[in-house]
Structure formats: C-alpha cells, structure tokens
Design an enzyme around this catalytic site. Structure first.
Site, mmCIF file in Angstrom:
data_model
loop_
_atom_site.group_PDB
_atom_site.id
_atom_site.type_symbol
_atom_site.label_atom_id
_atom_site.label_comp_id
_atom_site.label_asym_id
_atom_site.label_seq_id
_atom_site.Cartn_x
_atom_site.Cartn_y
_atom_site.Cartn_z
ATOM 1 C CE1 TYR A 224 -3.887 8.438 -7.119
ATOM 2 C CE2 TYR A 224 -2.101 7.901 -5.612
ATOM 3 C CZ TYR A 224 -3.360 7.634 -6.136
ATOM 4 O OH TYR A 224 -4.078 6.558 -5.669
ATOM 5 C CE LYS B 184 -1.331 4.150 -6.149
ATOM 6 N NZ LYS B 184 -0.734 3.203 -5.184
ATOM 7 C CB SER C 97 -5.712 4.258 -8.068
ATOM 8 O OG SER C 97 -6.661 5.297 -8.219
ATOM 9 C CG PHE D 256 -1.949 -0.929 1.383
ATOM 10 C CD1 PHE D 256 -1.857 -2.024 2.240
ATOM 11 C CD2 PHE D 256 -3.107 -0.780 0.631
ATOM 12 C CE1 PHE D 256 -2.888 -2.947 2.357
ATOM 13 C CE2 PHE D 256 -4.147 -1.703 0.744
ATOM 14 C CZ PHE D 256 -4.030 -2.782 1.605
HETATM 15 C C1 WQD Z 1 -14.152 13.158 -5.558
HETATM 16 C C2 WQD Z 1 -15.039 14.227 -6.160
HETATM 17 C C3 WQD Z 1 -13.938 16.328 -6.481
HETATM 18 C C4 WQD Z 1 -13.429 17.581 -2.352
HETATM 19 C C5 WQD Z 1 -8.651 10.596 -5.790
HETATM 20 C C6 WQD Z 1 -7.651 9.675 -6.420
HETATM 21 C C7 WQD Z 1 -8.032 8.256 -6.132
HETATM 22 C C8 WQD Z 1 -8.116 8.083 -4.654
HETATM 23 C C9 WQD Z 1 -9.162 9.039 -4.077
HETATM 24 C C10 WQD Z 1 -6.290 7.451 -3.265
HETATM 25 C C11 WQD Z 1 -14.325 15.071 -7.219
HETATM 26 C C12 WQD Z 1 -15.098 16.470 -5.506
HETATM 27 C C13 WQD Z 1 -13.744 16.837 -3.471
HETATM 28 C C14 WQD Z 1 -14.135 18.796 -2.095
HETATM 29 C C15 WQD Z 1 -15.434 18.429 -4.078
HETATM 30 N N1 WQD Z 1 -6.833 8.320 -4.096
HETATM 31 N N2 WQD Z 1 -14.730 17.254 -4.314
HETATM 32 N N3 WQD Z 1 -15.121 19.169 -2.975
HETATM 33 O O1 WQD Z 1 -10.225 12.801 -7.027
HETATM 34 O O2 WQD Z 1 -12.073 11.049 -7.344
HETATM 35 O O3 WQD Z 1 -9.886 10.364 -6.398
HETATM 36 O O4 WQD Z 1 -8.746 10.375 -4.417
HETATM 37 O O5 WQD Z 1 -6.718 6.425 -2.839
HETATM 38 O O6 WQD Z 1 -7.042 7.412 -6.670
HETATM 39 O O7 WQD Z 1 -7.668 9.881 -7.808
HETATM 40 O O8 WQD Z 1 -11.420 11.737 -5.045
HETATM 41 O O9 WQD Z 1 -12.539 12.572 -3.031
HETATM 42 O O10 WQD Z 1 -10.703 13.996 -4.094
HETATM 43 O O11 WQD Z 1 -12.907 13.797 -5.224
HETATM 44 O O12 WQD Z 1 -16.327 18.805 -4.861
HETATM 45 O O13 WQD Z 1 -13.896 19.533 -1.096
HETATM 46 O O14 WQD Z 1 -15.401 15.153 -5.116
HETATM 47 O O15 WQD Z 1 -13.866 17.468 -7.326
HETATM 48 O O16 WQD Z 1 -15.263 15.402 -8.234
HETATM 49 P P1 WQD Z 1 -10.931 11.583 -6.562
HETATM 50 P P2 WQD Z 1 -11.848 13.059 -4.260
#
Ligand code: WQD
Length: 341
Positions: A151, A155, A126, A82
């Site tokens: 990032y 992966k 991922s 991990f």
């Molecule tokens: C999800 C959605 C944001 C915060 C990434 C990595 C993935 C995994 C998880 C590690 C998006 C929106 C977020 C906020 C928002 N990483 N958002 N306001 O980007 O899909 O995935 O993190 O395990 O591999 O790619 O996840 O939770 O950052 O965002 O609107 O304050 O929520 O724009 O559309 P993401 P996320």
C-alpha cells in the site's frame, strides 16, 4: 460554478471533501465503482449541502469507461484523485491486487487529464511514504524510506508517476500527504464505514466500545515512545477535507510555484495509541475493553507532521482537537447502531 471531478467520492475522505467543496462554491461529480463503498453516503452529502451529487459507477482501471465520463463532462476544471485500496494489512497479502488497482487507475485518470487538457490535479498521498523516519516531526523534504507495505509503495510510486508525467505535461499538481484521518462530520450524517473488521485504530475503538467487537488489542507497548505504544498524528476528517478545497483554490488561482507541490496534512501533534484510548474514554465516558498484544508487522514506531508549509502556503489551520475527533467518531458509531435497530 467550477466543476470538479472527485474519484472515490463515495469513500470516507472523498465524501467529506465533496461536502467542503460544495460549501465553498464548487460543482462536483464523482467516479466510484463502489467496490469498497456505497453511494448511500451521497444521501448524507445531500442532507448536509442540499446538493445532489452524481456518481458514475465506473472502474477507473477501465480506460474506455473512464474516458466516457470526461466526454460527458467537458467542463471539468480540476480533479481530486482519492480512489484506491488503502489497507496496509490487506496489501501485504495481496500485493499484485494493490499494484494493479492503485496504479492502473492513476495512469488512466492521468491519461484523461492530459487528453482533456485539465490543468489542476490533486493526489491523495499519505505519510506512509516516509516509512519509519529517522527524525520527527517530518517535513515535506524528509527523505522517504523504503515502503513498509505494498500500500505504502503504491503511494510512493503514485507520486513518482505524477512527477514524471508533469515533466512533459502542463498539469499543475499538488500531492497531499495525509497523516491519520479520523472522526466524522459534526452533523453525524456522514462518517467512516469500514468494511469488515476495522484495521484502523479509531474504528476499532468505537466498534469495541459499542459492542460490535468483543475486545481490541493494542499492537505492542514495548516501543521506544513515552508510554511504549506507537505514536501517530491524528487529524480530523473535516480538516483534511478543507485542505483539499484550499489546494484546489491554490492551483486554480495559479499560486503553484512549481508544477508539483507537496503538503503534509497533520496537526503537528503526536499521540500514542494509549493516549488516544484514554482520550476516548474521557470524552465518551465509556470504558474500553482492550488488551496489550504483540506488535503489528509493518507498523511505524512514531511519526507526526511538521505542517508549517500547508499553514503558510495554503492558509490551512486544523480546527478540530483530539477530543473532537473522539466525540464525532463515537457519535457516528452510535448513529450506525441506531440505524441498524
Ligand atoms: C494506528 C496505530 C496500530 C488498530 C494506516 C496507513 C495510512 C492511513 C491510515 C489510509 C498503529 C495501532 C490499530 C488496533 C492498534 N491509511 N492499532 N490496535 O497504520 O498508522 O496508518 O492507516 O488512509 O496511510 O498507513 O493507522 O489506524 O491502522 O494504526 O493498536 O486494533 O494504532 O498498531 O500503531 P496506520 P492505524
């Protein structure tokens, strides 16, 4: 008992996976340099399982120190890797830090896997490897797009390093492509502990709801989705954890049909940001203070999994609903607050 090495065992996914491994009869050790985690989480693991887990505070980028752990544990039969930096936003500003940490650590752990003749290796990948897919849901054979962030590129490169290595090695590997892991163990004794301001959606929601953050922004509501906000496949952390136990069983029982098998780990359902917020408000009775802001660079518009392969081959069936994810995430946030008071 079969001994498994979990790297990043003090992390969010690592700690929940250790619980599931122990509950399924495995002995576990961890390597985690605690640069982004605390070994305190293993106290929670012990409370849940009754088992103390040894963590070696070792930087996997240091080959000699990593090798020493293997020398002290010649009975390791499998590895779940991990340990990596995982913030999309941070990686954009610090590409070399991400390539150095995430890839050097993978190379070192693979070198030790070879040298100590360990034949079962599970890699934490991922859905980011798909980039912005042309079609959804994505299957394991959906073509990968260019990585949207350093990032995501680590992966994609990590998967390539593994597939090239096993061409000359008899390591049996599984690549698990997580969608969006969220929530906390139902005991509320372990959960996600983001460092600093959370980039991910669910910790941003719970920290805003509890007042740790004054407000949160929805990053764009002008996307071509049913309500304009981005769509993702949110999956409960315990469902993700159990998939790792099933993946190890699959390898140890020599069911791997090729020496590298890929599985999507998503529920197969997509929810938009606004739908997640509405579900959170419904489940917790909290009103969330959010505004609609600009799009976030690097965001994928919409992605969710076709998980048929993991269900069919691993016998993996996610148990938790989006409501469960919101409930446990909120209960964990409340727990963290109570511990501070
Ligand atoms: C999800 C959605 C944001 C915060 C990434 C990595 C993935 C995994 C998880 C590690 C998006 C929106 C977020 C906020 C928002 N990483 N958002 N306001 O980007 O899909 O995935 O993190 O395990 O591999 O790619 O996840 O939770 O950052 O965002 O609107 O304050 O929520 O724009 O559309 P993401 P996320």
């Amino acid at each position: 008992m079969k001994k498994i090495l979990v790297t990043g065992g003090c992390g969010y996914i690592g700690s929940h996976t250790i619980v599931d491994l122990i509950e399924n009869g495995y002995e576990v050790i961890s390597i985690d340099n605690n640069s982004r985690s605390s070994s305190d989480i293993l106290t929670g693991v012990e409370s849940i399982t009754g088992t103390q887990v040894k963590n070696y505070v070792v930087d996997l980028c240091n080959y000699d120190d990593t090798k020493q752990v293997f020398k002290e544990n010649p009975d390791i039969v499998g590895i779940i890797h991990f340990a990596a930096y995982k913030s999309v936003g941070e990686s954009v500003g610090n590409p070399l830090m991400y390539f150095d940490n995430n890839l050097a650590s993978l190379v070192n752990i693979l070198k030790c896997t070879e040298e100590f003749n360990i034949s079962n290796f599970v890699f934490s990948s991922s859905c980011t490897v798909y980039g912005n897919p042309d079609e959804i849901p994505v299957t394991e054979s959906t073509p990968q797009k260019p990585g949207e962030s350093p990032y995501g590129i680590t992966k994609q490169m990590g998967e390539q390093i593994i597939t090239e290595t096993i061409k000359v090695d008899n390591i049996q590997t599984i690549l698990l492509r997580y969608f969006n892991p969220v929530g906390a163990h139902p005991s509320i004794l372990i959960g996600e502990t983001p460092i600093g301001k959370p980039a991910n959606l669910v910790p941003a929601i719970t920290q805003t709801a509890i007042g740790k953050l004054p407000a949160m922004q929805v990053h764009g509501n002008d996307y071509p989705t049913r309500d304009g906000s981005c769509l993702r496949d949110y999956i409960h952390i315990c469902d993700i954890a159990h998939a790792h136990t099933l993946a190890l069983n699959y390898l140890i029982d020599k069911k791997n049909k090729t020496n590298c098998t890929v599985f999507n780990l998503g529920t197969g359902n997509g929810y938009t940001v606004l739908e997640v917020i509405k579900t959170f408000e419904k489940v917790t009775g909290q009103r969330l203070n959010y505004t609609i802001g600009p799009r976030r660079n690097g965001d994928v518009v919409a992605i969710y999994a076709n998980r048929d392969k993991a269900t069919k081959e691993l016998g993996w069936n996610p148990q938790y609903t989006l409501e469960d994810m919101m409930h446990t995430a909120w209960q964990w946030e409340l727990k963290l607050k109570n511990e501070l008071n």
